[in-house]
Scaffold this motif. Sequence first.
Motif, PDB file in Angstrom:
ATOM      1  N   PHE A 139     -10.888  -2.953  -0.711  1.00  0.00           N
ATOM      2  CA  PHE A 139      -9.671  -3.078   0.089  1.00  0.00           C
ATOM      3  C   PHE A 139      -8.839  -1.805   0.007  1.00  0.00           C
ATOM      4  O   PHE A 139      -8.368  -1.292   1.025  1.00  0.00           O
ATOM      5  CB  PHE A 139      -8.848  -4.282  -0.374  1.00  0.00           C
ATOM      6  CG  PHE A 139      -7.571  -4.457   0.388  1.00  0.00           C
ATOM      7  CD1 PHE A 139      -7.573  -5.067   1.638  1.00  0.00           C
ATOM      8  CD2 PHE A 139      -6.368  -3.999  -0.125  1.00  0.00           C
ATOM      9  CE1 PHE A 139      -6.403  -5.227   2.354  1.00  0.00           C
ATOM     10  CE2 PHE A 139      -5.193  -4.153   0.584  1.00  0.00           C
ATOM     11  CZ  PHE A 139      -5.209  -4.770   1.824  1.00  0.00           C
ATOM     12  N   GLN A 140      -8.681  -1.252  -1.200  1.00  0.00           N
ATOM     13  CA  GLN A 140      -7.885  -0.041  -1.366  1.00  0.00           C
ATOM     14  C   GLN A 140      -8.499   1.156  -0.651  1.00  0.00           C
ATOM     15  O   GLN A 140      -7.782   1.952  -0.038  1.00  0.00           O
ATOM     16  CB  GLN A 140      -7.716   0.283  -2.854  1.00  0.00           C
ATOM     17  CG  GLN A 140      -6.717  -0.593  -3.557  1.00  0.00           C
ATOM     18  CD  GLN A 140      -6.555  -0.195  -5.014  1.00  0.00           C
ATOM     19  OE1 GLN A 140      -7.415   0.466  -5.588  1.00  0.00           O
ATOM     20  NE2 GLN A 140      -5.446  -0.612  -5.616  1.00  0.00           N
TER      21      GLN A 140
ATOM     22  N   GLU B 270      -7.973   0.678   3.064  1.00  0.00           N
ATOM     23  CA  GLU B 270      -6.548   0.885   3.350  1.00  0.00           C
ATOM     24  C   GLU B 270      -6.204   2.375   3.351  1.00  0.00           C
ATOM     25  O   GLU B 270      -5.538   2.868   4.273  1.00  0.00           O
ATOM     26  CB  GLU B 270      -5.701   0.147   2.312  1.00  0.00           C
ATOM     27  CG  GLU B 270      -4.211   0.245   2.557  1.00  0.00           C
ATOM     28  CD  GLU B 270      -3.415  -0.503   1.505  1.00  0.00           C
ATOM     29  OE1 GLU B 270      -2.506  -1.247   1.886  1.00  0.00           O
ATOM     30  OE2 GLU B 270      -3.708  -0.336   0.291  1.00  0.00           O
ATOM     31  N   ARG B 271      -6.685   3.111   2.363  1.00  0.00           N
ATOM     32  CA  ARG B 271      -6.437   4.564   2.305  1.00  0.00           C
ATOM     33  C   ARG B 271      -7.059   5.289   3.497  1.00  0.00           C
ATOM     34  O   ARG B 271      -6.479   6.237   4.032  1.00  0.00           O
ATOM     35  CB  ARG B 271      -6.986   5.144   1.009  1.00  0.00           C
ATOM     36  CG  ARG B 271      -6.154   4.813  -0.194  1.00  0.00           C
ATOM     37  CD  ARG B 271      -6.672   5.508  -1.427  1.00  0.00           C
ATOM     38  NE  ARG B 271      -6.243   4.808  -2.608  1.00  0.00           N
ATOM     39  CZ  ARG B 271      -6.981   4.615  -3.682  1.00  0.00           C
ATOM     40  NH1 ARG B 271      -8.201   5.100  -3.750  1.00  0.00           N
ATOM     41  NH2 ARG B 271      -6.515   3.946  -4.711  1.00  0.00           N
TER      42      ARG B 271
ATOM     43  N   ILE C 294      -4.834   4.596   6.546  1.00  0.00           N
ATOM     44  CA  ILE C 294      -3.596   5.372   6.407  1.00  0.00           C
ATOM     45  C   ILE C 294      -3.870   6.849   6.677  1.00  0.00           C
ATOM     46  O   ILE C 294      -3.086   7.524   7.346  1.00  0.00           O
ATOM     47  CB  ILE C 294      -2.968   5.160   5.008  1.00  0.00           C
ATOM     48  CG1 ILE C 294      -2.398   3.746   4.908  1.00  0.00           C
ATOM     49  CG2 ILE C 294      -1.886   6.198   4.726  1.00  0.00           C
ATOM     50  CD1 ILE C 294      -1.959   3.349   3.516  1.00  0.00           C
TER      51      ILE C 294
ATOM     52  N   ALA D  28     -12.899   1.431  10.980  1.00  0.00           N
ATOM     53  CA  ALA D  28     -12.511   0.715   9.766  1.00  0.00           C
ATOM     54  C   ALA D  28     -13.563  -0.328   9.395  1.00  0.00           C
ATOM     55  O   ALA D  28     -13.892  -0.502   8.211  1.00  0.00           O
ATOM     56  CB  ALA D  28     -11.149   0.055   9.960  1.00  0.00           C
TER      57      ALA D  28
END
Length: 112
Positions: free
Chosen positions: A44-45, A48-49, A52, A81
């Motif tokens: 998930f991280q 997400e990065r 972003i 993604a």
Amino acid sequence: MNDTSNQVPEFIKNGESGVLWQYVQSLSPETIAQLSKPSSADVFQVVERNIIGLLGGLPSDNFDVSITTSREHLGRLLASAMMSGYFLRNAEQRMTFETAFQVAESSASDNQ
């Protein structure tokens, strides 16, 4: 003004990716929900990065950030993604399998 809410982006409906689009449409909502959830906090991280990084990383608490894009570009971002997520999930599964095999090999050699 034309209503484009039900139009499929060109990059999805042409060629081999048209088959992918048909497959995604055939999935049940439960399956889509299950595939949409990251398998771990680490995956998930990273996703997400990545998002972003693609959108720009200004902190929202210091800036009033607003992003405008077309439906097609948003579709491309979503596809990117999703592919990143699938790649990371496969990498995580491979790591889990390799760890399990190492444990099994270690147990087998200890028993000999």
